[in-house]
Design a protein around this motif. Structure first.
Motif, PDB file in Angstrom:
ATOM      1  N   TYR A 276       0.817  -1.220   0.000  1.00  0.00           N
ATOM      2  CA  TYR A 276       0.000   0.000   0.000  1.00  0.00           C
ATOM      3  C   TYR A 276       0.849   1.269   0.000  1.00  0.00           C
ATOM      4  O   TYR A 276       0.348   2.348   0.328  1.00  0.00           O
ATOM      5  N   TYR A 277       2.112   1.141  -0.376  1.00  0.00           N
ATOM      6  CA  TYR A 277       2.993   2.313  -0.396  1.00  0.00           C
ATOM      7  C   TYR A 277       2.391   3.420  -1.262  1.00  0.00           C
ATOM      8  O   TYR A 277       2.078   3.221  -2.439  1.00  0.00           O
ATOM      9  N   GLY A 278       2.220   4.593  -0.655  1.00  0.00           N
ATOM     10  CA  GLY A 278       1.668   5.738  -1.372  1.00  0.00           C
ATOM     11  C   GLY A 278       0.175   5.676  -1.586  1.00  0.00           C
ATOM     12  O   GLY A 278      -0.401   6.565  -2.227  1.00  0.00           O
ATOM     13  N   ARG A 279      -0.482   4.632  -1.064  1.00  0.00           N
ATOM     14  CA  ARG A 279      -1.930   4.486  -1.253  1.00  0.00           C
ATOM     15  C   ARG A 279      -2.683   4.545   0.070  1.00  0.00           C
ATOM     16  O   ARG A 279      -3.793   4.031   0.194  1.00  0.00           O
ATOM     17  N   VAL A 280      -2.059   5.164   1.066  1.00  0.00           N
ATOM     18  CA  VAL A 280      -2.680   5.314   2.382  1.00  0.00           C
ATOM     19  C   VAL A 280      -2.502   6.759   2.831  1.00  0.00           C
ATOM     20  O   VAL A 280      -1.382   7.277   2.837  1.00  0.00           O
ATOM     21  N   VAL A 320       3.088   2.351  13.386  1.00  0.00           N
ATOM     22  CA  VAL A 320       4.008   3.399  12.941  1.00  0.00           C
ATOM     23  C   VAL A 320       3.312   4.340  11.957  1.00  0.00           C
ATOM     24  O   VAL A 320       3.469   5.565  12.025  1.00  0.00           O
ATOM     25  N   VAL A 321       2.531   3.771  11.062  1.00  0.00           N
ATOM     26  CA  VAL A 321       1.829   4.595  10.072  1.00  0.00           C
ATOM     27  C   VAL A 321       0.874   5.572  10.754  1.00  0.00           C
ATOM     28  O   VAL A 321       0.688   6.705  10.288  1.00  0.00           O
ATOM     29  N   LEU A 361       2.757   6.265   4.276  1.00  0.00           N
ATOM     30  CA  LEU A 361       1.713   7.282   4.388  1.00  0.00           C
ATOM     31  C   LEU A 361       1.904   8.369   3.337  1.00  0.00           C
ATOM     32  O   LEU A 361       2.972   8.971   3.232  1.00  0.00           O
ATOM     33  N   ARG A 362       0.877   8.602   2.551  1.00  0.00           N
ATOM     34  CA  ARG A 362       0.926   9.688   1.570  1.00  0.00           C
ATOM     35  C   ARG A 362       0.713  11.010   2.299  1.00  0.00           C
ATOM     36  O   ARG A 362      -0.286  11.214   2.991  1.00  0.00           O
ATOM     37  N   GLN A 363       1.650  11.904   2.129  1.00  0.00           N
ATOM     38  CA  GLN A 363       1.570  13.203   2.817  1.00  0.00           C
ATOM     39  C   GLN A 363       0.657  14.161   2.061  1.00  0.00           C
ATOM     40  O   GLN A 363       0.553  14.117   0.862  1.00  0.00           O
TER      41      GLN A 363
END
Length: 363
Positions: A276-280, A320-321, A361-363
Protein backbone atom coordinates in the motif's frame (compact mmCIF):
# COMPACT_ATOMS: atom_id res chain seq x y z
CA UNK A 1 7.86 -65.20 21.03
CA UNK A 2 6.38 -61.97 22.43
CA UNK A 3 7.93 -59.98 19.60
CA UNK A 4 6.51 -62.32 16.99
CA UNK A 5 3.09 -62.22 18.64
CA UNK A 6 3.09 -58.44 18.81
CA UNK A 7 4.29 -57.97 15.22
CA UNK A 8 1.66 -60.42 13.96
CA UNK A 9 -1.00 -58.64 16.01
CA UNK A 10 -0.08 -55.26 14.51
CA UNK A 11 -0.26 -56.75 11.04
CA UNK A 12 -3.68 -58.25 11.77
CA UNK A 13 -4.94 -54.98 13.24
CA UNK A 14 -4.21 -53.15 10.01
CA UNK A 15 -5.79 -55.91 7.95
CA UNK A 16 -9.01 -55.40 9.92
CA UNK A 17 -8.55 -51.64 10.18
CA UNK A 18 -11.61 -49.41 9.83
CA UNK A 19 -11.87 -45.63 9.64
CA UNK A 20 -14.78 -43.52 10.93
CA UNK A 21 -17.56 -43.33 8.36
CA UNK A 22 -19.73 -40.45 7.15
CA UNK A 23 -17.34 -37.74 8.28
CA UNK A 24 -17.71 -34.50 6.34
CA UNK A 25 -16.06 -31.11 6.03
CA UNK A 26 -19.41 -29.52 5.22
CA UNK A 27 -20.24 -27.37 8.28
CA UNK A 28 -23.95 -27.48 7.46
CA UNK A 29 -23.99 -31.26 7.93
CA UNK A 30 -23.79 -32.76 11.39
CA UNK A 31 -21.21 -35.40 12.14
CA UNK A 32 -22.67 -38.89 12.67
CA UNK A 33 -23.66 -39.66 16.25
CA UNK A 34 -21.92 -43.03 16.00
CA UNK A 35 -18.56 -41.35 15.45
CA UNK A 36 -17.11 -39.68 18.52
CA UNK A 37 -13.88 -37.67 18.61
CA UNK A 38 -11.03 -38.23 18.49
CA UNK A 39 -11.54 -39.61 15.00
CA UNK A 40 -8.96 -42.36 14.54
CA UNK A 41 -8.63 -45.70 12.80
CA UNK A 42 -9.59 -48.84 14.70
CA UNK A 43 -6.01 -50.12 14.46
CA UNK A 44 -4.88 -47.60 17.09
CA UNK A 45 -7.17 -49.02 19.78
CA UNK A 46 -6.33 -52.60 18.81
CA UNK A 47 -2.57 -52.11 18.76
CA UNK A 48 -2.42 -50.12 21.97
CA UNK A 49 -4.58 -52.68 23.76
CA UNK A 50 -2.06 -55.34 22.77
CA UNK A 51 0.83 -53.09 23.82
CA UNK A 52 -0.73 -52.72 27.25
CA UNK A 53 -1.30 -56.47 27.63
CA UNK A 54 2.21 -57.45 26.53
CA UNK A 55 3.81 -54.74 28.63
CA UNK A 56 1.93 -55.65 31.81
CA UNK A 57 2.76 -59.33 31.44
CA UNK A 58 6.39 -58.50 30.81
CA UNK A 59 6.69 -56.24 33.85
CA UNK A 60 4.89 -58.75 36.07
CA UNK A 61 7.56 -61.37 35.40
CA UNK A 62 9.96 -59.42 37.59
CA UNK A 63 12.84 -60.49 35.36
CA UNK A 64 15.23 -57.89 34.02
CA UNK A 65 16.30 -60.09 31.10
CA UNK A 66 12.70 -60.39 29.90
CA UNK A 67 12.19 -56.63 30.10
CA UNK A 68 15.49 -56.03 28.31
CA UNK A 69 14.30 -58.24 25.46
CA UNK A 70 10.60 -57.41 25.14
CA UNK A 71 10.33 -53.67 25.83
CA UNK A 72 12.84 -52.56 23.15
CA UNK A 73 11.18 -55.01 20.76
CA UNK A 74 7.80 -53.39 21.37
CA UNK A 75 9.37 -50.02 20.65
CA UNK A 76 10.93 -51.29 17.42
CA UNK A 77 7.68 -52.82 16.19
CA UNK A 78 5.77 -49.63 16.99
CA UNK A 79 8.42 -47.53 15.26
CA UNK A 80 8.64 -49.74 12.19
CA UNK A 81 5.45 -51.72 11.58
CA UNK A 82 2.79 -49.46 13.13
CA UNK A 83 4.45 -46.16 12.28
CA UNK A 84 5.53 -47.39 8.86
CA UNK A 85 2.03 -48.50 7.92
CA UNK A 86 0.51 -45.13 8.86
CA UNK A 87 3.29 -43.31 7.03
CA UNK A 88 2.78 -45.34 3.85
CA UNK A 89 -0.95 -44.72 3.91
CA UNK A 90 -0.44 -40.99 4.33
CA UNK A 91 2.02 -40.95 1.46
CA UNK A 92 0.45 -43.39 -1.00
CA UNK A 93 -3.28 -43.58 -0.28
CA UNK A 94 -4.38 -40.38 1.44
CA UNK A 95 -2.00 -37.67 0.27
CA UNK A 96 -4.20 -34.57 -0.24
CA UNK A 97 -3.34 -33.62 -3.80
CA UNK A 98 -5.72 -32.01 -6.26
CA UNK A 99 -6.63 -34.07 -9.30
CA UNK A 100 -6.84 -30.90 -11.41
CA UNK A 101 -4.39 -28.00 -11.31
CA UNK A 102 -5.80 -25.17 -9.23
CA UNK A 103 -8.52 -27.27 -7.60
CA UNK A 104 -8.70 -28.51 -4.02
CA UNK A 105 -8.03 -32.14 -3.07
CA UNK A 106 -11.12 -34.39 -2.80
CA UNK A 107 -12.92 -34.11 0.53
CA UNK A 108 -12.67 -37.83 1.33
CA UNK A 109 -8.89 -37.76 0.82
CA UNK A 110 -8.49 -34.75 3.12
CA UNK A 111 -10.59 -36.44 5.81
CA UNK A 112 -8.63 -39.69 5.54
CA UNK A 113 -5.37 -37.75 5.88
CA UNK A 114 -6.67 -35.90 8.95
CA UNK A 115 -7.80 -39.17 10.55
CA UNK A 116 -4.32 -40.63 10.10
CA UNK A 117 -2.82 -37.52 11.68
CA UNK A 118 -5.15 -38.05 14.62
CA UNK A 119 -4.15 -41.70 14.80
CA UNK A 120 -0.51 -40.75 15.28
CA UNK A 121 -1.35 -38.17 17.93
CA UNK A 122 -3.71 -40.43 19.87
CA UNK A 123 -1.37 -43.43 19.63
CA UNK A 124 1.40 -41.36 21.20
CA UNK A 125 -0.94 -40.22 23.96
CA UNK A 126 -2.13 -43.79 24.57
CA UNK A 127 1.44 -45.05 24.91
CA UNK A 128 2.22 -42.30 27.41
CA UNK A 129 -0.82 -43.28 29.47
CA UNK A 130 0.10 -46.96 29.38
CA UNK A 131 3.62 -46.26 30.60
CA UNK A 132 2.37 -43.78 33.18
CA UNK A 133 -0.08 -46.34 34.55
CA UNK A 134 2.69 -48.95 34.62
CA UNK A 135 4.99 -46.63 36.53
CA UNK A 136 2.20 -45.38 38.76
CA UNK A 137 4.07 -42.31 40.03
CA UNK A 138 5.16 -38.95 38.68
CA UNK A 139 8.84 -38.73 39.61
CA UNK A 140 11.66 -40.99 38.46
CA UNK A 141 12.83 -41.62 42.02
CA UNK A 142 9.37 -42.68 43.20
CA UNK A 143 8.94 -44.86 40.12
CA UNK A 144 12.21 -46.65 40.79
CA UNK A 145 11.13 -47.23 44.38
CA UNK A 146 7.78 -48.56 43.19
CA UNK A 147 9.56 -51.11 40.98
CA UNK A 148 11.90 -52.10 43.80
CA UNK A 149 9.54 -54.84 45.01
CA UNK A 150 9.49 -56.58 41.63
CA UNK A 151 13.10 -55.76 40.75
CA UNK A 152 14.99 -55.70 44.06
CA UNK A 153 18.50 -56.49 42.83
CA UNK A 154 21.06 -53.81 42.04
CA UNK A 155 19.82 -51.16 39.66
CA UNK A 156 17.22 -53.36 37.98
CA UNK A 157 14.35 -50.98 38.84
CA UNK A 158 16.21 -48.04 37.30
CA UNK A 159 16.99 -50.12 34.22
CA UNK A 160 13.32 -51.03 33.73
CA UNK A 161 12.23 -47.43 34.15
CA UNK A 162 14.80 -46.27 31.62
CA UNK A 163 13.70 -48.91 29.12
CA UNK A 164 10.09 -47.73 29.36
CA UNK A 165 11.07 -44.08 28.96
CA UNK A 166 13.28 -44.86 25.97
CA UNK A 167 10.40 -46.62 24.26
CA UNK A 168 8.10 -43.66 24.91
CA UNK A 169 10.51 -40.95 23.76
CA UNK A 170 11.59 -42.93 20.70
CA UNK A 171 8.03 -43.43 19.48
CA UNK A 172 7.04 -39.85 20.27
CA UNK A 173 10.01 -38.49 18.33
CA UNK A 174 8.98 -40.39 15.20
CA UNK A 175 5.29 -39.51 15.41
CA UNK A 176 5.99 -35.85 16.17
CA UNK A 177 8.22 -35.57 13.12
CA UNK A 178 5.63 -37.16 10.84
CA UNK A 179 2.83 -35.01 12.27
CA UNK A 180 4.97 -31.96 11.60
CA UNK A 181 5.43 -33.05 7.99
CA UNK A 182 1.69 -33.71 7.70
CA UNK A 183 0.94 -30.21 8.99
CA UNK A 184 3.16 -28.77 6.26
CA UNK A 185 1.34 -30.86 3.66
CA UNK A 186 -2.03 -29.61 4.89
CA UNK A 187 -0.77 -26.05 4.87
CA UNK A 188 0.55 -26.34 1.32
CA UNK A 189 -2.22 -28.41 -0.26
CA UNK A 190 -5.33 -27.26 1.61
CA UNK A 191 -4.97 -24.19 3.81
CA UNK A 192 -2.94 -21.90 1.53
CA UNK A 193 -5.14 -22.46 -1.55
CA UNK A 194 -8.21 -21.68 0.55
CA UNK A 195 -6.66 -18.64 2.20
CA UNK A 196 -5.63 -16.83 -1.00
CA UNK A 197 -9.18 -16.22 -2.34
CA UNK A 198 -10.32 -15.29 1.17
CA UNK A 199 -7.78 -12.46 1.31
CA UNK A 200 -8.65 -11.33 -2.21
CA UNK A 201 -12.32 -11.12 -1.26
CA UNK A 202 -11.49 -9.50 2.09
CA UNK A 203 -9.78 -6.49 0.52
CA UNK A 204 -11.95 -6.28 -2.60
CA UNK A 205 -12.76 -2.64 -3.48
CA UNK A 206 -11.20 -1.39 -0.24
CA UNK A 207 -9.53 2.01 -0.55
CA UNK A 208 -7.25 3.54 2.06
CA UNK A 209 -7.13 6.96 0.44
CA UNK A 210 -10.10 8.19 2.44
CA UNK A 211 -11.45 11.71 2.03
CA UNK A 212 -12.93 13.65 4.94
CA UNK A 213 -16.36 13.51 3.28
CA UNK A 214 -16.22 9.72 3.08
CA UNK A 215 -15.10 9.50 6.69
CA UNK A 216 -17.91 11.77 7.89
CA UNK A 217 -20.44 9.78 5.89
CA UNK A 218 -19.23 6.52 7.43
CA UNK A 219 -19.49 7.97 10.93
CA UNK A 220 -22.95 9.47 10.37
CA UNK A 221 -24.45 6.34 8.81
CA UNK A 222 -24.95 4.18 11.89
CA UNK A 223 -26.69 1.43 9.92
CA UNK A 224 -23.78 0.99 7.52
CA UNK A 225 -21.54 -2.05 7.86
CA UNK A 226 -18.75 -0.49 5.78
CA UNK A 227 -16.73 0.28 8.91
CA UNK A 228 -15.98 -3.36 9.63
CA UNK A 229 -16.67 -4.92 6.26
CA UNK A 230 -13.07 -6.13 5.93
CA UNK A 231 -13.04 -8.01 9.23
CA UNK A 232 -16.49 -9.49 8.54
CA UNK A 233 -15.47 -10.70 5.11
CA UNK A 234 -12.32 -12.23 6.50
CA UNK A 235 -14.00 -13.91 9.46
CA UNK A 236 -16.64 -15.43 7.20
CA UNK A 237 -14.06 -16.79 4.78
CA UNK A 238 -11.61 -17.87 7.49
CA UNK A 239 -14.23 -19.82 9.44
CA UNK A 240 -15.49 -21.45 6.25
CA UNK A 241 -12.29 -23.45 5.81
CA UNK A 242 -10.79 -23.66 9.31
CA UNK A 243 -13.78 -24.76 11.41
CA UNK A 244 -14.54 -27.87 9.28
CA UNK A 245 -10.93 -28.99 9.71
CA UNK A 246 -11.06 -28.19 13.42
CA UNK A 247 -13.95 -30.52 14.09
CA UNK A 248 -12.10 -33.45 12.49
CA UNK A 249 -8.60 -32.93 13.89
CA UNK A 250 -7.56 -33.65 17.45
CA UNK A 251 -7.00 -30.49 19.55
CA UNK A 252 -3.22 -30.93 19.59
CA UNK A 253 -3.00 -31.42 15.82
CA UNK A 254 -5.34 -28.52 15.09
CA UNK A 255 -3.25 -26.27 17.30
CA UNK A 256 -0.16 -27.16 15.25
CA UNK A 257 -2.00 -26.60 11.96
CA UNK A 258 -3.52 -23.33 13.16
CA UNK A 259 -0.11 -22.09 14.28
CA UNK A 260 1.37 -22.78 10.84
CA UNK A 261 -1.61 -21.27 9.02
CA UNK A 262 -1.56 -18.14 11.18
CA UNK A 263 2.16 -17.77 10.52
CA UNK A 264 1.54 -17.91 6.77
CA UNK A 265 -1.36 -15.47 7.10
CA UNK A 266 0.81 -13.03 9.04
CA UNK A 267 3.53 -13.09 6.38
CA UNK A 268 0.98 -12.62 3.59
CA UNK A 269 -0.74 -9.81 5.46
CA UNK A 270 2.57 -8.04 6.00
CA UNK A 271 3.29 -8.17 2.26
CA UNK A 272 -0.11 -6.65 1.56
CA UNK A 273 0.52 -3.79 3.99
CA UNK A 274 3.84 -3.02 2.30
CA UNK A 275 2.06 -3.03 -1.06
CA UNK A 276 0.00 0.00 0.00
CA UNK A 277 2.99 2.31 -0.40
CA UNK A 278 1.67 5.74 -1.37
CA UNK A 279 -1.93 4.49 -1.25
CA UNK A 280 -2.68 5.31 2.38
CA UNK A 281 -3.50 8.74 3.79
CA UNK A 282 -4.05 9.76 7.41
CA UNK A 283 -7.73 8.78 7.52
CA UNK A 284 -7.04 5.62 5.54
CA UNK A 285 -4.31 4.64 8.01
CA UNK A 286 -6.89 4.62 10.80
CA UNK A 287 -9.09 2.34 8.73
CA UNK A 288 -6.13 0.10 7.86
CA UNK A 289 -5.20 -0.31 11.52
CA UNK A 290 -8.80 -1.18 12.39
CA UNK A 291 -8.99 -3.71 9.56
CA UNK A 292 -5.72 -5.41 10.51
CA UNK A 293 -6.84 -5.61 14.14
CA UNK A 294 -10.13 -7.18 13.07
CA UNK A 295 -8.37 -9.77 10.92
CA UNK A 296 -5.97 -10.67 13.73
CA UNK A 297 -8.84 -11.03 16.21
CA UNK A 298 -10.75 -13.31 13.83
CA UNK A 299 -7.71 -15.46 13.04
CA UNK A 300 -6.74 -16.15 16.66
CA UNK A 301 -10.28 -16.50 17.99
CA UNK A 302 -10.58 -19.75 19.90
CA UNK A 303 -6.82 -20.38 19.78
CA UNK A 304 -3.95 -19.70 22.11
CA UNK A 305 -3.30 -16.05 22.96
CA UNK A 306 0.32 -16.53 21.89
CA UNK A 307 -0.87 -16.79 18.29
CA UNK A 308 -1.10 -13.00 18.29
CA UNK A 309 2.69 -12.85 18.44
CA UNK A 310 2.82 -13.97 14.80
CA UNK A 311 1.18 -10.67 13.82
CA UNK A 312 3.59 -8.46 15.78
CA UNK A 313 5.21 -7.08 12.63
CA UNK A 314 1.83 -6.33 11.04
CA UNK A 315 0.49 -4.51 14.08
CA UNK A 316 3.72 -2.54 14.47
CA UNK A 317 3.60 -1.53 10.81
CA UNK A 318 0.16 0.04 11.12
CA UNK A 319 1.11 1.49 14.49
CA UNK A 320 4.01 3.40 12.94
CA UNK A 321 1.83 4.59 10.07
CA UNK A 322 -0.72 6.00 12.55
CA UNK A 323 1.74 7.76 14.85
CA UNK A 324 1.48 11.49 15.35
CA UNK A 325 4.43 13.45 14.01
CA UNK A 326 5.80 14.35 17.44
CA UNK A 327 5.44 10.75 18.63
CA UNK A 328 7.23 9.50 15.52
CA UNK A 329 10.03 12.03 15.98
CA UNK A 330 10.55 10.82 19.53
CA UNK A 331 10.53 7.13 18.57
CA UNK A 332 12.78 7.73 15.58
CA UNK A 333 15.54 9.11 17.78
CA UNK A 334 15.68 6.04 20.01
CA UNK A 335 17.00 2.55 19.47
CA UNK A 336 17.57 -0.71 21.30
CA UNK A 337 16.61 -0.87 24.95
CA UNK A 338 15.82 2.83 25.13
CA UNK A 339 13.23 2.40 22.38
CA UNK A 340 11.65 -0.63 24.05
CA UNK A 341 11.54 1.16 27.39
CA UNK A 342 10.00 4.32 25.95
CA UNK A 343 7.44 2.53 23.79
CA UNK A 344 6.69 -0.34 26.17
CA UNK A 345 7.04 -3.03 23.52
CA UNK A 346 9.61 -5.35 21.97
CA UNK A 347 10.05 -4.11 18.42
CA UNK A 348 10.13 -6.66 15.60
CA UNK A 349 10.80 -3.94 13.03
CA UNK A 350 14.31 -2.56 12.78
CA UNK A 351 15.09 1.12 12.25
CA UNK A 352 15.07 0.89 8.47
CA UNK A 353 11.76 -0.96 8.41
CA UNK A 354 10.14 1.58 10.71
CA UNK A 355 11.22 4.38 8.38
CA UNK A 356 9.87 2.45 5.39
CA UNK A 357 6.61 1.92 7.24
CA UNK A 358 6.34 5.63 7.97
CA UNK A 359 6.89 6.33 4.27
CA UNK A 360 3.80 4.28 3.40
CA UNK A 361 1.71 7.28 4.39
CA UNK A 362 0.93 9.69 1.57
CA UNK A 363 1.57 13.20 2.82
Amino acid sequence: MSTFFFRRSVEKSFQLDESPTNLTLNPSKALPASAQPPFITSAVDDVMYIVNQVLQRTLNTGQKTVVASVVPSIGRVLGSDFFGMVQRRMRDECYPKAAIQGALPPENIIIAFLVLMNSLDVATDYLKRIIRSSIGTSTAEDAANAFADKYPFGNEATFVLKALKNMETGFEAKTSELIGEAVEVMLKQVMRPRLRPVLIETFRDVDYLVSSEEDNHAQDDNDSSDADIVSKRFERGWNAFTLPVKRILSPANYDKLLTSTVGYLARTLEKRIWSYYGRVNALGAVRLERDISGIVAAAVKGGRYELRDAFARCTQLVLVVNMEDDEWDEINQLDGRELEKASGMAWKLDDGERKRARALLRQ
